[in-house]
Design a protein around this motif. Structure first.
Motif, PDB file in Angstrom:
ATOM      1  N   GLY A  61      -2.247   3.331 -10.803  1.00 43.92           N
ATOM      2  CA  GLY A  61      -3.000   2.507  -9.862  1.00 43.92           C
ATOM      3  C   GLY A  61      -2.571   2.759  -8.433  1.00 43.92           C
ATOM      4  N   LEU A  62      -1.270   2.871  -8.216  1.00 48.28           N
ATOM      5  CA  LEU A  62      -0.767   3.145  -6.868  1.00 48.28           C
ATOM      6  C   LEU A  62      -1.208   4.527  -6.388  1.00 48.28           C
ATOM      7  N   ASP A  63      -1.133   5.512  -7.280  1.00 48.03           N
ATOM      8  CA  ASP A  63      -1.577   6.856  -6.913  1.00 48.03           C
ATOM      9  C   ASP A  63      -3.053   6.859  -6.556  1.00 48.03           C
ATOM     10  N   SER A  64      -3.842   6.127  -7.335  1.00 43.15           N
ATOM     11  CA  SER A  64      -5.280   6.037  -7.071  1.00 43.15           C
ATOM     12  C   SER A  64      -5.544   5.363  -5.735  1.00 43.15           C
ATOM     13  N   ALA A  65      -4.840   4.276  -5.472  1.00 43.50           N
ATOM     14  CA  ALA A  65      -5.022   3.561  -4.203  1.00 43.50           C
ATOM     15  C   ALA A  65      -4.569   4.420  -3.031  1.00 43.50           C
ATOM     16  N   ASN A  66      -3.444   5.105  -3.191  1.00 47.33           N
ATOM     17  CA  ASN A  66      -2.938   5.959  -2.117  1.00 47.33           C
ATOM     18  C   ASN A  66      -3.856   7.151  -1.852  1.00 47.33           C
ATOM     19  N   ALA A  67      -4.608   7.563  -2.867  1.00 49.38           N
ATOM     20  CA  ALA A  67      -5.544   8.674  -2.705  1.00 49.38           C
ATOM     21  C   ALA A  67      -6.859   8.209  -2.094  1.00 49.38           C
ATOM     22  N   GLY A  68      -7.004   6.909  -1.878  1.00 51.91           N
ATOM     23  CA  GLY A  68      -8.218   6.382  -1.270  1.00 51.91           C
ATOM     24  C   GLY A  68      -9.313   6.064  -2.269  1.00 51.91           C
ATOM     25  N   ASP A  69      -8.987   6.086  -3.579  1.00 55.80           N
ATOM     26  CA  ASP A  69      -9.982   5.793  -4.622  1.00 55.80           C
ATOM     27  C   ASP A  69     -10.120   4.283  -4.795  1.00 55.80           C
ATOM     28  N   LEU A  70     -10.639   3.622  -3.776  1.00 53.55           N
ATOM     29  CA  LEU A  70     -10.753   2.178  -3.793  1.00 53.55           C
ATOM     30  C   LEU A  70     -12.222   1.765  -3.816  1.00 53.55           C
ATOM     31  N   VAL A  71     -12.486   0.632  -4.412  1.00 59.28           N
ATOM     32  CA  VAL A  71     -13.837   0.064  -4.421  1.00 59.28           C
ATOM     33  C   VAL A  71     -13.821  -1.076  -3.406  1.00 59.28           C
ATOM     34  N   PRO A  72     -14.753  -1.057  -2.465  1.00 55.86           N
ATOM     35  CA  PRO A  72     -14.782  -2.127  -1.461  1.00 55.86           C
ATOM     36  C   PRO A  72     -14.917  -3.507  -2.118  1.00 55.86           C
ATOM     37  N   ALA A  73     -14.231  -4.489  -1.542  1.00 52.79           N
ATOM     38  CA  ALA A  73     -14.230  -5.847  -2.085  1.00 52.79           C
ATOM     39  C   ALA A  73     -15.638  -6.407  -2.190  1.00 52.79           C
ATOM     40  N   ASN A  74     -16.502  -6.113  -1.214  1.00 53.44           N
ATOM     41  CA  ASN A  74     -17.875  -6.626  -1.252  1.00 53.44           C
ATOM     42  C   ASN A  74     -18.628  -6.098  -2.465  1.00 53.44           C
TER      43      ASN A  74
END
Length: 93
Positions: A61-74
């Motif tokens: 999860g941290l690697d994914s977040a650090n790579a910018g693989d995030l889903v916008p909260a909206n």
């Protein structure tokens, strides 16, 4: 595998009560202690495996977040708002 002796001290009352409990289960005190020891070791192994798995999940999860693989909260809010509305409609029927 060779057998080893495990020696430890307990008070007389505890020993007596434990022996009675073992006999009530048609086991000797030694058999019951071996069972408890095996179960404890097995439980510790399961806990270690789970901790290892959990740490790996967190790192992914941290690697994914650090790579910018995030889903916008909206986007998440919109998706689950639609799911809640559908669930509410289905329960109202």
């Amino acid at each position: 595998m060779s057998d080893a002796t495990f020696t430890f001290r307990v008070n007389d009352e505890l020993k007596s009560e434990f022996s009675k409990a073992a006999r009530s289960r048609d086991r000797s005190s030694a058999q019951l202690l071996r069972d408890f020891m095996r179960e404890y070791v097995h439980q510790q192994q399961r806990l270690a495996e789970h901790e290892s798995w959990f740490k790996e999940q967190v790192n992914q999860g941290l690697d994914s977040a650090n790579a910018g693989d995030l889903v916008p909260a909206n986007d998440v809010e919109a998706k689950f708002s639609a799911r809640r509305a559908l669930t509410q409609r289905n329960t109202d029927k």
